[in-house]
Scaffold this motif. Structure first.
Motif, PDB file in Angstrom:
ATOM      1  N   VAL A   1      -0.852   1.516  -6.332  1.00  0.00           N
ATOM      2  CA  VAL A   1      -1.573   1.871  -7.554  1.00  0.00           C
ATOM      3  C   VAL A   1      -0.607   1.982  -8.730  1.00  0.00           C
ATOM      4  O   VAL A   1      -0.892   1.521  -9.845  1.00  0.00           O
ATOM      5  CB  VAL A   1      -2.343   3.186  -7.359  1.00  0.00           C
ATOM      6  CG1 VAL A   1      -3.026   3.614  -8.649  1.00  0.00           C
ATOM      7  CG2 VAL A   1      -3.376   3.024  -6.252  1.00  0.00           C
ATOM      8  N   ARG A   2       0.548   2.576  -8.506  1.00  0.00           N
ATOM      9  CA  ARG A   2       1.542   2.711  -9.579  1.00  0.00           C
ATOM     10  C   ARG A   2       2.160   1.361  -9.942  1.00  0.00           C
ATOM     11  O   ARG A   2       2.383   1.060 -11.119  1.00  0.00           O
ATOM     12  CB  ARG A   2       2.635   3.690  -9.154  1.00  0.00           C
ATOM     13  CG  ARG A   2       2.136   5.127  -8.985  1.00  0.00           C
ATOM     14  CD  ARG A   2       3.284   6.060  -8.626  1.00  0.00           C
ATOM     15  NE  ARG A   2       2.826   7.435  -8.546  1.00  0.00           N
ATOM     16  CZ  ARG A   2       2.741   8.268  -9.577  1.00  0.00           C
ATOM     17  NH1 ARG A   2       3.099   7.853 -10.784  1.00  0.00           N
ATOM     18  NH2 ARG A   2       2.328   9.509  -9.406  1.00  0.00           N
TER      19      ARG A   2
ATOM     20  N   THR B   1       5.824 -10.593  -3.249  1.00  0.00           N
ATOM     21  CA  THR B   1       7.017  -9.791  -2.949  1.00  0.00           C
ATOM     22  C   THR B   1       6.875  -9.077  -1.617  1.00  0.00           C
ATOM     23  O   THR B   1       7.805  -9.040  -0.805  1.00  0.00           O
ATOM     24  CB  THR B   1       7.259  -8.768  -4.069  1.00  0.00           C
ATOM     25  OG1 THR B   1       7.374  -9.447  -5.315  1.00  0.00           O
ATOM     26  CG2 THR B   1       8.535  -7.974  -3.810  1.00  0.00           C
ATOM     27  N   ALA B   2       5.695  -8.508  -1.366  1.00  0.00           N
ATOM     28  CA  ALA B   2       5.475  -7.773  -0.118  1.00  0.00           C
ATOM     29  C   ALA B   2       5.634  -8.682   1.092  1.00  0.00           C
ATOM     30  O   ALA B   2       6.258  -8.301   2.093  1.00  0.00           O
ATOM     31  CB  ALA B   2       4.087  -7.132  -0.129  1.00  0.00           C
TER      32      ALA B   2
ATOM     33  N   TYR C   1       2.859  -4.598 -12.698  1.00  0.00           N
ATOM     34  CA  TYR C   1       2.928  -5.944 -12.130  1.00  0.00           C
ATOM     35  C   TYR C   1       1.525  -6.411 -11.719  1.00  0.00           C
ATOM     36  O   TYR C   1       0.656  -5.608 -11.415  1.00  0.00           O
ATOM     37  CB  TYR C   1       3.855  -5.967 -10.909  1.00  0.00           C
ATOM     38  CG  TYR C   1       5.234  -5.423 -11.183  1.00  0.00           C
ATOM     39  CD1 TYR C   1       6.154  -6.151 -11.922  1.00  0.00           C
ATOM     40  CD2 TYR C   1       5.619  -4.169 -10.701  1.00  0.00           C
ATOM     41  CE1 TYR C   1       7.425  -5.658 -12.182  1.00  0.00           C
ATOM     42  CE2 TYR C   1       6.881  -3.662 -10.950  1.00  0.00           C
ATOM     43  CZ  TYR C   1       7.773  -4.407 -11.693  1.00  0.00           C
ATOM     44  OH  TYR C   1       9.016  -3.905 -11.956  1.00  0.00           O
ATOM     45  N   SER C   2       1.350  -7.734 -11.658  1.00  0.00           N
ATOM     46  CA  SER C   2       0.060  -8.297 -11.267  1.00  0.00           C
ATOM     47  C   SER C   2      -0.108  -8.236  -9.750  1.00  0.00           C
ATOM     48  O   SER C   2       0.889  -8.177  -9.004  1.00  0.00           O
ATOM     49  CB  SER C   2      -0.029  -9.756 -11.725  1.00  0.00           C
ATOM     50  OG  SER C   2       0.949 -10.535 -11.052  1.00  0.00           O
ATOM     51  N   PRO C   3      -1.359  -8.267  -9.270  1.00  0.00           N
ATOM     52  CA  PRO C   3      -1.577  -8.211  -7.811  1.00  0.00           C
ATOM     53  C   PRO C   3      -0.900  -9.354  -7.065  1.00  0.00           C
ATOM     54  O   PRO C   3      -0.368  -9.150  -5.970  1.00  0.00           O
ATOM     55  CB  PRO C   3      -3.103  -8.289  -7.680  1.00  0.00           C
ATOM     56  CG  PRO C   3      -3.641  -7.839  -8.986  1.00  0.00           C
ATOM     57  CD  PRO C   3      -2.637  -8.265 -10.010  1.00  0.00           C
TER      58      PRO C   3
ATOM     59  N   ALA D   1      -7.582  -9.888 -13.509  1.00  0.00           N
ATOM     60  CA  ALA D   1      -8.031  -8.702 -14.231  1.00  0.00           C
ATOM     61  C   ALA D   1      -9.018  -7.889 -13.404  1.00  0.00           C
ATOM     62  O   ALA D   1      -8.932  -6.664 -13.329  1.00  0.00           O
ATOM     63  CB  ALA D   1      -8.675  -9.116 -15.558  1.00  0.00           C
ATOM     64  N   VAL D   2      -9.965  -8.581 -12.762  1.00  0.00           N
ATOM     65  CA  VAL D   2     -10.951  -7.884 -11.946  1.00  0.00           C
ATOM     66  C   VAL D   2     -10.283  -7.244 -10.741  1.00  0.00           C
ATOM     67  O   VAL D   2     -10.582  -6.104 -10.373  1.00  0.00           O
ATOM     68  CB  VAL D   2     -12.057  -8.873 -11.490  1.00  0.00           C
ATOM     69  CG1 VAL D   2     -12.986  -8.202 -10.489  1.00  0.00           C
ATOM     70  CG2 VAL D   2     -12.838  -9.356 -12.680  1.00  0.00           C
TER      71      VAL D   2
END
Length: 427
Positions: free
Chosen positions: A288-289, A302-303, A294-296, A420-421
């Motif tokens: 959440v932070r 990265t994950a 950063y974008s999803p 955005a959504v």
């Protein structure tokens, strides 16, 4: 809208049923839905410390015992495909109460299962039953809330979903101090009885007849067909499923690795398993932070890169035995934390593409996640049930997820509207 001078007031958003609920009513709803959703992870994970004991009692290979976990996941996967559209057509209460009743009966019969084949079949029925609690729980929140309130309620339920897998093996290991493995299923049956009582008395119908879908099987098939033709959606669903495969490789193999290979007792295993799950929960809350900066899709890429590297480190520790149990635990913790970042972002990006069929899309997403997990679980046993077998499936899941993301989804090409959504939903 109203106009005052040159000031134009935008129309207020339509009020939802949840807007009319008091704080006490919302708290009660969270407690009820949280309990309903928690029974899924409890059913999956609570008996994990008993897997070696079940193998001994039934005189069967550990790979056969792990198929009972596969059965639960397969039931969850298939059940969601059925229950999602069914609950959109007939309402929420009927599928929920029927699913809980099935879970109670299956749990009680597990106690007297005469062999591993019967136990595996009953675990499939347990999975079918708890699929109703997962689908209906999320659907009820969607029925009652929208916008920021929907996201807020969902985030509270995500905490429950994260805590349940941490507590489940620890609860199971504590039960095994006083009872045999059958006692775990007695506890699940009792919990199911409590839940069906709470649901029957405390959860009203949230989908009125005027909002129900009446298209029948043809409409459901058409909706699923449209989803499967969306390459990006399907790729994101596979990414989520493959990340889940890495997680369930850990779930299915950890009891054998920690107890049989490294000599932990049932209680020590519960704490070790919980420590890994805390990494996953911490990452989901950190997400959440991170989304504020950063974008999803960037977090997702990265994950999966970090998770793949940690998976290779895990494989190295397993093959060489360098670092012993601490090396295995440390690399697993990083893999699980990476999964905790990947699993919220991939589904959010996928579901943002099909808001008009969110329930069916969510059912397909859940089915693929648990379906891929069902395939991953017995692979650990087939590969020998040691740390090497577990590591191979973990790294395979992470690397495959990253490959599908880069080759099929191509995250840099995701539409801005989808991002955005998805970001709004994850907040």
């Amino acid at each position: 809208m109203t106009v005052t001078g040159e000031h134009v007031e935008a129309p207020a958003p339509p009020r939802t049923p949840g807007d009319l609920m008091s704080r006490a009513q919302r708290l009660r709803l969270v407690l009820v839905l949280g309990s309903l959703i928690a029974i899924g992870p409890l059913t999956i994970d609570m008996y994990l410390p008993a897997l070696p004991s079940i193998a001994t009692d039934f005189e069967t290979p550990s790979a056969a015992v792990q198929l009972t976990l596969t059965g639960t996941l397969a039931g969850l996967a298939f059940g969601q495909l059925l229950i999602g559209p069914f609950s959109d057509a007939v309402g929420r209460r009927t599928p929920l109460l029927a699913g809980l009743a099935l879970h109670i009966v299956a749990s009680a019969l597990c106690v007297i299962a005469p062999n591993i084949g019967v136990l595996g079949t009953l675990r499939v029925l347990q999975g079918l039953g708890v699929a109703a609690t997962s689908v209906v729980g999320m659907a009820v929140v969607r029925d009652l809330f929208s916008g920021s309130e929907f996201a807020r309620m969902l985030s509270r339920l995500m905490l429950v979903m994260g805590a349940a897998p941490v507590l489940a093996p620890t609860l199971g290991s504590e039960l095994l101090r006083w009872t045999q493995w059958q006692g775990v299923f007695v506890a699940l049956a009792i919990f199911g009885l409590l839940l069906i009582t709470v649901a029957a008395l405390g959860l009203p119908e949230t989908l009125p007849p005027r909002r129900r879908r009446r298209g029948g099987a043809l409409d459901t098939a058409r909706t699923y067909g449209g989803l499967l033709r969306d390459r990006t959606f399907l790729g994101l669903v596979l990414v989520a499923g493959l990340a889940m495969a890495a997680l369930f490789a850990y779930v299915s193999g950890s009891s054998f690795v920690f107890q049989e290979q490294y000599g932990l007792n049932e209680q020590e295993f519960g704490f070790a398993f919980g420590a890994g799950a805390i990494g996953l929960i911490t990452a989901t809350q950190l997400n959440v932070r991170l989304l504020r900066r950063y974008s999803p899709q960037r977090i997702l890429v990265t994950a999966l890169v970090v998770g793949s590297l940690a998976g290779f480190a895990l494989l190295g520790f397993a093959v060489t035995n360098y670092g012993g149990l601490p090396g295995i635990l440390a690399s697993l913790w990083v893999v699980l934390a990476a999964s905790g970042l990947a699993m919220p972002n991939a589904p959010a990006l996928a579901l943002s593409r099909h808001g008009e069929a969110a329930g069916t899309a969510a059912a397909l997403l859940g089915a693929v996640q648990f379906g891929v997990g069902a395939v991953a679980a017995p692979l650990v046993g087939v590969l020998g049930n040691g740390s090497v077998g577990m590591a191979l499936v973990v790294v395979g899941g992470m690397v495959s997820a990253l490959t599908v993301l880069v080759v099929v989804v191509r995250p840099a090409r995701l539409p801005t509207a989808d991002l955005a959504v998805a970001t709004a939903a994850l907040h």
